[in-house]
Design a protein around this motif. Structure first.
Motif, PDB file in Angstrom:
ATOM      1  N   UNK A   1       2.883   3.022  -0.729  1.00  0.00           N
ATOM      2  CA  UNK A   1       2.373   1.823  -0.325  1.00  0.00           C
ATOM      3  C   UNK A   1       2.795   0.702  -1.133  1.00  0.00           C
ATOM      4  N   UNK A   2       3.084   1.089  -2.465  1.00  0.00           N
ATOM      5  CA  UNK A   2       3.896  -0.022  -3.334  1.00  0.00           C
ATOM      6  C   UNK A   2       5.330  -0.106  -2.664  1.00  0.00           C
ATOM      7  N   UNK A   3       5.687  -1.182  -2.184  1.00  0.00           N
ATOM      8  CA  UNK A   3       6.713  -1.834  -1.360  1.00  0.00           C
ATOM      9  C   UNK A   3       7.884  -2.020  -2.244  1.00  0.00           C
ATOM     10  N   UNK A   4       7.687  -2.968  -3.204  1.00  0.00           N
ATOM     11  CA  UNK A   4       8.784  -3.719  -3.928  1.00  0.00           C
ATOM     12  C   UNK A   4       8.234  -4.142  -5.172  1.00  0.00           C
ATOM     13  N   UNK A   5       8.951  -3.970  -6.340  1.00  0.00           N
ATOM     14  CA  UNK A   5       8.830  -4.365  -7.638  1.00  0.00           C
ATOM     15  C   UNK A   5       9.998  -5.149  -8.241  1.00  0.00           C
ATOM     16  N   UNK A   6       9.640  -6.156  -9.003  1.00  0.00           N
ATOM     17  CA  UNK A   6      10.577  -6.866  -9.750  1.00  0.00           C
ATOM     18  C   UNK A   6      10.010  -7.509 -11.054  1.00  0.00           C
ATOM     19  N   UNK A   7      10.775  -7.612 -11.937  1.00  0.00           N
ATOM     20  CA  UNK A   7      10.225  -8.160 -13.186  1.00  0.00           C
ATOM     21  C   UNK A   7      10.828  -9.676 -13.150  1.00  0.00           C
ATOM     22  N   UNK A   8       9.940 -10.773 -13.024  1.00  0.00           N
ATOM     23  CA  UNK A   8      10.135 -12.208 -13.433  1.00  0.00           C
ATOM     24  C   UNK A   8      10.655 -12.532 -14.508  1.00  0.00           C
ATOM     25  N   UNK A   9      11.962 -12.452 -14.919  1.00  0.00           N
ATOM     26  CA  UNK A   9      12.248 -12.951 -15.997  1.00  0.00           C
ATOM     27  C   UNK A   9      12.779 -14.256 -16.005  1.00  0.00           C
ATOM     28  N   UNK A  10      14.453 -14.642 -16.157  1.00  0.00           N
ATOM     29  CA  UNK A  10      14.881 -15.740 -16.283  1.00  0.00           C
ATOM     30  C   UNK A  10      14.664 -16.345 -14.696  1.00  0.00           C
ATOM     31  N   UNK A  11      14.234 -17.617 -14.733  1.00  0.00           N
ATOM     32  CA  UNK A  11      13.831 -18.352 -13.445  1.00  0.00           C
ATOM     33  C   UNK A  11      12.524 -18.198 -12.685  1.00  0.00           C
ATOM     34  N   UNK A  12      11.720 -17.066 -13.690  1.00  0.00           N
ATOM     35  CA  UNK A  12      10.340 -17.090 -13.474  1.00  0.00           C
ATOM     36  C   UNK A  12       9.976 -16.392 -12.142  1.00  0.00           C
ATOM     37  N   UNK A  13       8.444 -16.325 -11.927  1.00  0.00           N
ATOM     38  CA  UNK A  13       7.895 -15.816 -10.479  1.00  0.00           C
ATOM     39  C   UNK A  13       8.717 -16.579  -9.299  1.00  0.00           C
ATOM     40  N   UNK A  14       8.644 -17.649  -9.496  1.00  0.00           N
ATOM     41  CA  UNK A  14       9.127 -18.660  -8.290  1.00  0.00           C
ATOM     42  C   UNK A  14      10.535 -18.120  -7.908  1.00  0.00           C
ATOM     43  N   UNK A  15      11.132 -18.036  -8.792  1.00  0.00           N
ATOM     44  CA  UNK A  15      12.784 -17.534  -8.533  1.00  0.00           C
ATOM     45  C   UNK A  15      12.861 -16.330  -7.863  1.00  0.00           C
ATOM     46  N   UNK A  16      12.155 -15.243  -8.507  1.00  0.00           N
ATOM     47  CA  UNK A  16      12.143 -13.846  -8.017  1.00  0.00           C
ATOM     48  C   UNK A  16      11.504 -13.760  -6.683  1.00  0.00           C
ATOM     49  N   UNK A  17      10.411 -14.598  -6.506  1.00  0.00           N
ATOM     50  CA  UNK A  17       9.783 -14.465  -5.119  1.00  0.00           C
ATOM     51  C   UNK A  17      10.722 -15.055  -3.887  1.00  0.00           C
ATOM     52  N   UNK A  18      11.429 -16.106  -4.220  1.00  0.00           N
ATOM     53  CA  UNK A  18      12.343 -16.742  -3.267  1.00  0.00           C
ATOM     54  C   UNK A  18      13.405 -15.776  -3.029  1.00  0.00           C
ATOM     55  N   UNK A  19      13.997 -14.968  -3.938  1.00  0.00           N
ATOM     56  CA  UNK A  19      14.884 -13.926  -3.834  1.00  0.00           C
ATOM     57  C   UNK A  19      14.422 -12.802  -2.662  1.00  0.00           C
TER      58      UNK A  19
ATOM     59  N   UNK B   1       6.182  -8.360 -17.415  1.00  0.00           N
ATOM     60  CA  UNK B   1       5.369  -8.468 -16.343  1.00  0.00           C
ATOM     61  C   UNK B   1       6.009  -8.018 -15.028  1.00  0.00           C
ATOM     62  N   UNK B   2       5.372  -7.430 -14.008  1.00  0.00           N
ATOM     63  CA  UNK B   2       5.931  -6.874 -12.944  1.00  0.00           C
ATOM     64  C   UNK B   2       5.394  -7.463 -11.718  1.00  0.00           C
ATOM     65  N   UNK B   3       6.160  -8.062 -10.735  1.00  0.00           N
ATOM     66  CA  UNK B   3       5.528  -8.365  -9.466  1.00  0.00           C
ATOM     67  C   UNK B   3       5.497  -7.163  -8.755  1.00  0.00           C
ATOM     68  N   UNK B   4       4.542  -7.119  -7.853  1.00  0.00           N
ATOM     69  CA  UNK B   4       4.468  -5.999  -6.971  1.00  0.00           C
ATOM     70  C   UNK B   4       4.040  -6.060  -5.959  1.00  0.00           C
ATOM     71  N   UNK B   5       4.746  -5.729  -4.913  1.00  0.00           N
ATOM     72  CA  UNK B   5       4.322  -6.241  -3.338  1.00  0.00           C
ATOM     73  C   UNK B   5       3.778  -4.732  -2.644  1.00  0.00           C
ATOM     74  N   UNK B   6       2.708  -4.765  -2.351  1.00  0.00           N
ATOM     75  CA  UNK B   6       2.088  -3.578  -1.891  1.00  0.00           C
ATOM     76  C   UNK B   6       1.423  -3.676  -0.356  1.00  0.00           C
ATOM     77  N   UNK B   7       1.337  -2.864   0.438  1.00  0.00           N
ATOM     78  CA  UNK B   7       0.599  -2.749   1.569  1.00  0.00           C
ATOM     79  C   UNK B   7      -0.937  -2.960   1.093  1.00  0.00           C
ATOM     80  N   UNK B   8      -1.457  -3.985   2.136  1.00  0.00           N
ATOM     81  CA  UNK B   8      -2.878  -4.378   1.796  1.00  0.00           C
ATOM     82  C   UNK B   8      -3.933  -3.161   1.526  1.00  0.00           C
ATOM     83  N   UNK B   9      -3.670  -2.077   2.295  1.00  0.00           N
ATOM     84  CA  UNK B   9      -4.902  -1.184   2.176  1.00  0.00           C
ATOM     85  C   UNK B   9      -4.670  -0.124   0.677  1.00  0.00           C
ATOM     86  N   UNK B  10      -3.753  -0.247   0.070  1.00  0.00           N
ATOM     87  CA  UNK B  10      -3.608   0.171  -1.411  1.00  0.00           C
ATOM     88  C   UNK B  10      -3.703  -0.846  -2.667  1.00  0.00           C
TER      89      UNK B  10
END
Lengths: 330, 330
Positions: A207-225, A266-275
């Protein structure tokens, strides 16, 4: 010898002495001790590899130094890819005249952080250049990990998924900035620099779909990618962003957007809503995830679009980092 | 844009543009194109890994440039270890203001050399630092290879084995030196910089005990390492050393010992005496091994001792490189 000399990079006698008295002393393990042109390692059917150079300035800062950062950065790139970090290479470029005590402090820190993360430094390289040809020390770490059954990647992201972050944002960026500019806060800002593989081991589940560590460029740049790669939109909720009071204050004072500040633990973690609830609970039970929160959700809409919902209910587009606000953050 | 700007290292929009217009354009392959934090690669039960940073000055020289050198250096470390070079990581540290044309020339050269050596660049990293914090460009390449049944290593060396070299010595060292000092020779000295895995594939057979590429520190330092690790002595025959007339002349003029000069396209190969002739023949049949010769033999005696037999019949001890004669040779 109290300072690094050109001959420490000659490949000759002083190079060998440095290897013995510093690298083998602190980092020694059966792989590193092979001391051949290449190191033979146990492999797997699939492996993960990542490389990063570190040029952070200053070398030492609250919460870490270039050595700790070099281990964390590479370990984290492997861990968020769903791999188990196993091996690191360590390549140093040193400026003639670098105090040996600084190098020793950095190498000790590499050893401690590698041990914390459960990785071995398996081979290395040292070059020395004349004064003025490099700023003190640059480090490259390349990491090799074992692929697990943790199948993650932006192609798994779907509308409805939730976007979590494992803790406060912007700490590393502000820690470096305050060190560089001599800014004083009532509560000093400490870099979040930390290896994340233990935390990820603790919360990961199907249910964990994707993970990224938002380093250079921060959360905004990582989520844009990620939004671009996944072909989805994302809607972030500004009032959910976890910020320490010092980071919030610094951003307000300096006109910085915390979404663009670098994080190193820090990690950005994208998950299915049920988990999502279960994952958040596991995150918060780990020392590195106490302040984990949900910061937004994935939506259908223009592919690659990241929107921010402000506390007043407005929405604005959050693009990738333009220009370079804070060079040499890592 | 004609020059590298700080924002090319921000992790933001310009970083992405550089990746697309330069790295993916020249180096693109299915691994690199994964564009995730770590690249997933097919592994093996055992893998070989090696890392090297390149700080050569000048960046461009007769016979190569820093990009070609970075690929060759790492490919060769894998190949002499008996591994099949497969994958490279590529990490760049760029100085603000570096002409984009220079970077493009270097990356094209990386692509051509990787293609010649049959390796793929699978992931990368780019950092940009302010003018004066690095001298133009430094490159780290980390290489991953597959372990073969080529069992080589200093522990296999025995008294009676023969010491071969695949061609002339000192070419890279003198090429860099002459570029730097503006020395002119009747026949210009060209760096021997080349990937050796094809040559090794051509001559390798059982009875080849150990291989090394004598880069920094030269043949003398490499043989000192091997003699020490193997616990044997070595006796070299000075009159057998293959030298181009220009390198011989330069060494005489400048008082340099060719045994300490760097090579970037040569292998020292230690073989059982019964296969020496056959190995030499195969070497000489390959374009990169035409001038291969036997330069000495392994003897019982003081472990680690390397002796040189002079044309007049005298013997002198050849130690490791002391100090640093020619910095930034690679």
């Amino acid at each position: 010898m109290e300072r690094i000399m050109m001959a420490h990079g000659s490949g000759g006698r002083l190079s060998h002495e440095l290897i013995r008295t510093l690298f083998q002393k602190y980092l020694g393990n059966p792989y590193l001790d092979q001391m051949n042109d290449a190191t033979v390692l146990p492999g797997r059917e699939n492996i993960a590899v990542t490389t990063d150079s570190f040029v952070v300035s200053p070398l030492f800062f609250r919460g870490g130094n270039i050595g700790k950062l070099a281990v964390c950065g590479t370990v984290n790139d492997l861990a968020v890819s769903g791999a188990i970090p196993k091996f690191l290479t360590l390549a140093l470029i040193l400026e003639e005249g670098l105090p040996m005590a600084d190098l020793e402090r950095i190498i000790k820190s590499v050893a401690e952080t590698a041990s914390e993360a459960g990785v071995s430094v398996v081979c290395g390289d040292t070059k020395v250049v004349e004064r003025g040809s490099v700023d003190k020390i640059f480090i490259n770490t390349t990491g090799i990990g074992y692929i697990t059954n943790r199948l993650v990647g932006p192609e798994r992201i779907r509308p409805g998924d939730e976007i979590l972050i494992t803790g406060t944002i912007g700490d590393h960026g502000i820690a470096i900035l305050s060190e560089r500019e001599g800014l004083e806060f009532q509560t000093p800002v400490v870099s979040d620099c930390a290896p994340l593989n233990g935390l990820i081991d603790a919360f990961f589940r199907p249910g964990v779909k994707c993970m990224r560590d938002p380093t250079r460029g921060g959360v905004a740049t990582t989520l844009n990618e990620l939004a671009g790669q996944a072909g989805v939109s994302m809607l972030l909720d500004e009032k959910q962003f976890p910020l320490t009071p010092s980071v919030a204050g610094a951003c307000e004072m300096l006109g910085l957007e915390p979404l663009y500040l670098a994080n190193e633990g820090k990690a950005l973690v994208i998950v299915a809503p049920e988990v999502a609830g279960e994952v958040l609970q596991k995150m918060r039970a780990h020392p590195l995830g106490r302040q984990a929160v949900r910061i937004g959700r994935v939506e259908e809409g223009k592919p690659g679009l990241v929107l921010l919902e402000t506390p007043l209910g407005g929405k604005r587009i959050i693009g990738m980092l333009e220009g370079e606000h804070l060079p040499r953050i890592c």
